[in-house]
Write an enzyme that holds these catalytic residues in place. Structure first.
Site, mmCIF file in Angstrom:
data_model
loop_
_atom_site.group_PDB
_atom_site.id
_atom_site.type_symbol
_atom_site.label_atom_id
_atom_site.label_comp_id
_atom_site.label_asym_id
_atom_site.label_seq_id
_atom_site.Cartn_x
_atom_site.Cartn_y
_atom_site.Cartn_z
ATOM 1 N N ASP A 368 0.861 -1.166 0.000
ATOM 2 C CA ASP A 368 0.000 0.000 0.000
ATOM 3 C C ASP A 368 0.910 1.233 0.000
ATOM 4 O OD1 ASP A 368 -2.284 1.534 0.165
ATOM 5 O OD2 ASP A 368 -2.370 1.453 2.342
ATOM 6 N N ASP A 560 -1.970 -1.690 6.165
ATOM 7 C CA ASP A 560 -2.353 -1.424 7.552
ATOM 8 C C ASP A 560 -3.098 -2.589 8.181
ATOM 9 O OD1 ASP A 560 -4.885 -1.320 6.479
ATOM 10 O OD2 ASP A 560 -5.124 0.836 6.696
ATOM 11 N N ASP A 564 -7.239 -3.046 4.251
ATOM 12 C CA ASP A 564 -6.860 -3.967 3.188
ATOM 13 C C ASP A 564 -7.016 -5.424 3.618
ATOM 14 O OD1 ASP A 564 -6.023 -1.971 1.270
ATOM 15 O OD2 ASP A 564 -4.357 -1.576 2.619
#
Length: 666
Positions: A368, A560, A564
């Site tokens: 991410d 995190d 996700d």
């Protein structure tokens, strides 16, 4: 020796299953017992009974050495039955525990284990009159077992001591003063006092204006971390310089450190595929060894003339001694304990030794953007104004953004300073979803948002704004373009090095983000990421990861662990970045990096590779030596002395090799 532990039924194949419930009370610091299903207790501290058994073993060795000196130095052998009585006493002193374990297992019809194997071999030596060799085999085997137990206990202690650092007492404010109590008695909203050098016992919010803490036990970083009033403080931190007061936010057993400790303890019981294979291998290997030993003893009867039973029986005993699988049974889990402990000291928590193996197979790391490669904290980079001073433009922007909770708005307000908007009249503020804000400030109509907001209200703005890579806030006053503010999320300091290190390991890098594609492309270009995709919803990330898996890639996803979650579950290894502050990340991810450093991704891969390398070194060493000495024993070249020295020697070498993981620096 260690066989399968009581908690080993957690299957390594289910990488994303929920953890078993743990007792949330704090584990005892002075005495932690890990009981194996074979009845062995590996105590974390020496006990009186432990010292007693050590003295028994030492006495047995003294008797053995004295008898050998008499026999070979003075050519004196006590007459029968005196020699049998003396050697039997030494044998029982050295091997009582082994004989007892063999008996317990035999009652359960479990005959194919190392205890029964050693008992048969040594009693057989007594039957054919090889008393000294029978005692020697049992004594050296017990010495090897003692070293193995000590090494395993040390590995387990190092893991627990690393994290179980919560103090037994804490000063809490009650009745107008501070009283010292057990941390378990403190409730949320109570205030505790931490003096310089003391460890924080509970999670809470800092009430003092400022304080510095050592967070090494939680993050692996010894650099002091300065906290300001209102910031979160976690159990396990060490107060460095001033008396600090903290308002408790959670119970002792619910602290982040408690949850982390539970996770690490659970990790030691989740077996890797290598451990599972060796466990299955040992159950097949041992009965085969018994069968081969019987074959060595009796088959020559049909082919050798003259056949001497004692000669072939002796060779079968040698075969049994050297075939003992203790080096494999102990050194492999010990290697994984060491890997988990090394990772913990580096601020990386593996939820099971199986994930150490998984990380060695990763060939694509998907990340991410926000919070993983960037700080996740937006900062004003540039201000451009038209017809009004920049300071005035910033005041208008800060005034209207003060009515929003969006991170971009907060960045504008922080840059301007809250004092700059005091006394400004703000009214009729309206948030236009996906566009920005509209309101009235000091009698002027103010629009603040993206270019879509300007287009919506027909306000012309400079064309070059559309080419700006970073996030922008465009402002208009009374339907005229007034300027824009550029905002960017800072790239983490070690992100560039992390990507370079991943590429050196021949690992492909991919970035997935919900941010706009231009921003994603710019971050990817600066870091050298192979592929980057922006404007993605959660389902879009799932599609990208699914496509990679369909290509046969082994994927680690770093994010995190909350937003996700679908991608984390889909990946072969889900890694939560900066998981210290979030219960959800600890629950969701397979691996938790406790600080915000992307470089720890590389560290976790290296630790996995190092652990697997050492484990396979031990497997190959043990198998090669055993095959050679087995062949020599069956051929009558090796004696019981050589067999036991080879067996114990291989075990000790394997243990020393496994233990060195705990001393390495990554």
């Amino acid at each position: 020796m260690i066989e399968n532990s009581n908690n080993s039924d957690i299957q390594a194949g289910d990488q994303h299953s929920n953890h078993a419930e743990h007792d949330k009370s704090a584990p005892e610091k002075q005495q932690t017992i890990h009981s194996d299903d074979d009845g062995h207790d590996h105590n974390a501290t020496d006990t009186d009974s432990g010292w007693k058994s050590h003295w028994q073993l030492l006495l047995a060795i003294i008797i053995l050495v004295a008898m050998l000196v008499l026999e070979f130095g003075f050519e004196f052998v006590p007459p029968f039955p005196a020699n049998l009585i003396i050697f039997s006493a030494a044998y029982l002193l050295a091997g009582y525990n082994v004989l007892y374990m063999a008996y317990r297992k035999a009652k359960r019809f479990d005959f194919f284990n190392e205890f029964f194997l050693m008992s048969v071999a040594t009693i057989g030596a007594f039957v054919i009159g090889s008393y000294s060799e029978g005692v020697a085999v049992m004594a050296f085997y017990s010495v090897g077992e003692w070293f193995q137990d000590a090494a395993v206990n040390r590995a387990k202690r190092s893991i627990q001591a690393l994290l179980d650092i919560r103090p037994d007492k804490v000063a809490v404010q009650r009745d107008g003063g501070f009283v010292v109590v057990d941390p378990k008695e403190v409730k949320p909203e109570e205030i505790i006092q931490i003096k310089p050098g003391e460890k924080v016992a509970l999670d809470g919010e800092l009430l003092s204006e400022k304080a510095s803490f050592n967070t090494a036990a939680l993050t692996g970083e010894s650099k002091p971390d300065t906290k300001n009033k209102g910031e979160q403080i976690y159990a396990g931190m060490i107060n460095l310089n001033t008396v600090s007061e903290i308002k408790v936010t959670s119970l002792f057993q619910d602290s982040k450190l408690s949850k982390i400790l539970e996770m690490v303890q659970d990790a030691t019981s989740r077996k890797s595929q290598t451990q599972l294979f060796i466990s299955r291998f040992a159950k097949i290997y041992t009965p085969i060894v018994f069968a081969l030993a019987l074959a060595v003893c009796f088959i020559p009867f049909f082919f050798v003339d003259p056949y001497v039973f004692n000669v072939w029986f002796y060779r079968a005993l040698v075969f049994l001694v050297i075939s003992c699988p203790c080096a494999l049974v102990v050194s492999i889990p010990l290697g994984y304990f060491g890997g988990i402990g090394l990772a913990s000291r580096n601020g990386i928590l593996f939820k099971g030794s199986n994930f150490l193996d998984v990380m060695t197979e990763i060939n694509v790391v998907v990340m991410d953007k926000t919070g993983t490669l960037t700080e996740g904290i937006f900062k004003v980079q540039d201000i451009k104004s038209k017809e009004i001073p920049q300071e005035e433009l910033l005041k208008y922007a800060a005034a209207i953004e003060s009515q929003s909770t969006h991170p971009i708005g907060l960045a504008v307000v922080e840059h301007a300073g809250k004092d700059s908007i005091k006394g400004i009249e703000i009214s009729n503020v309206e948030e236009i979803s996906g566009h920005g804000l509209k309101g009235t400030i000091a009698g002027k109509e103010v629009l603040a948002g993206n270019t879509k907001l300007m287009k919506k209200f027909g306000i012309e703005y400079p064309a070059e704004i559309d080419a700006i890579v970073y996030t922008i806030v465009v402002l208009s006053l009374d339907k005229k373009y007034a300027g824009h503010i550029t905002i960017a999320d800072k790239i983490k300091e070690d992100a560039l090095q992390a990507i370079k290190d991943l590429h050196e390991l021949k690992i492909q890098t991919v970035m997935l983000s919900g941010d706009k594609q231009t921003v994603v492309d710019e971050v990817a270009r600066n870091l050298g990421i192979d592929n980057a995709y922006g404007d993605l919803l959660p389902e879009g990330k799932v599609e990208k990861v699914t496509a990679l898996k369909n290509e046969g890639k082994k994927i680690a996803f770093v994010g995190d662990g909350v937003n996700d979650a679908p991608v984390v579950a889909l990946a072969d290894a889900g890694i939560a970045m900066g998981g210290l502050g979030s219960d959800a990340t600890i629950e969701t991810a397979d691996i938790v990096i406790q600080n915000d450093q992307p470089s720890k991704i590389v560290t976790s891969i290296k630790i996995g590779k190092l652990t697997k390398k050492i484990v396979w070194q031990n497997i190959i060493l043990a198998m090669v030596v055993k095959v050679i000495v087995l062949a020599l024993g069956a051929g009558g070249v090796a004696t019981l002395w050589e067999a036991v020295i080879a067996d114990v020697g291989v075990s000790l070498l394997a243990i020393l090799n496994a233990v060195r993981i705990q001393r390495l620096k990554i």
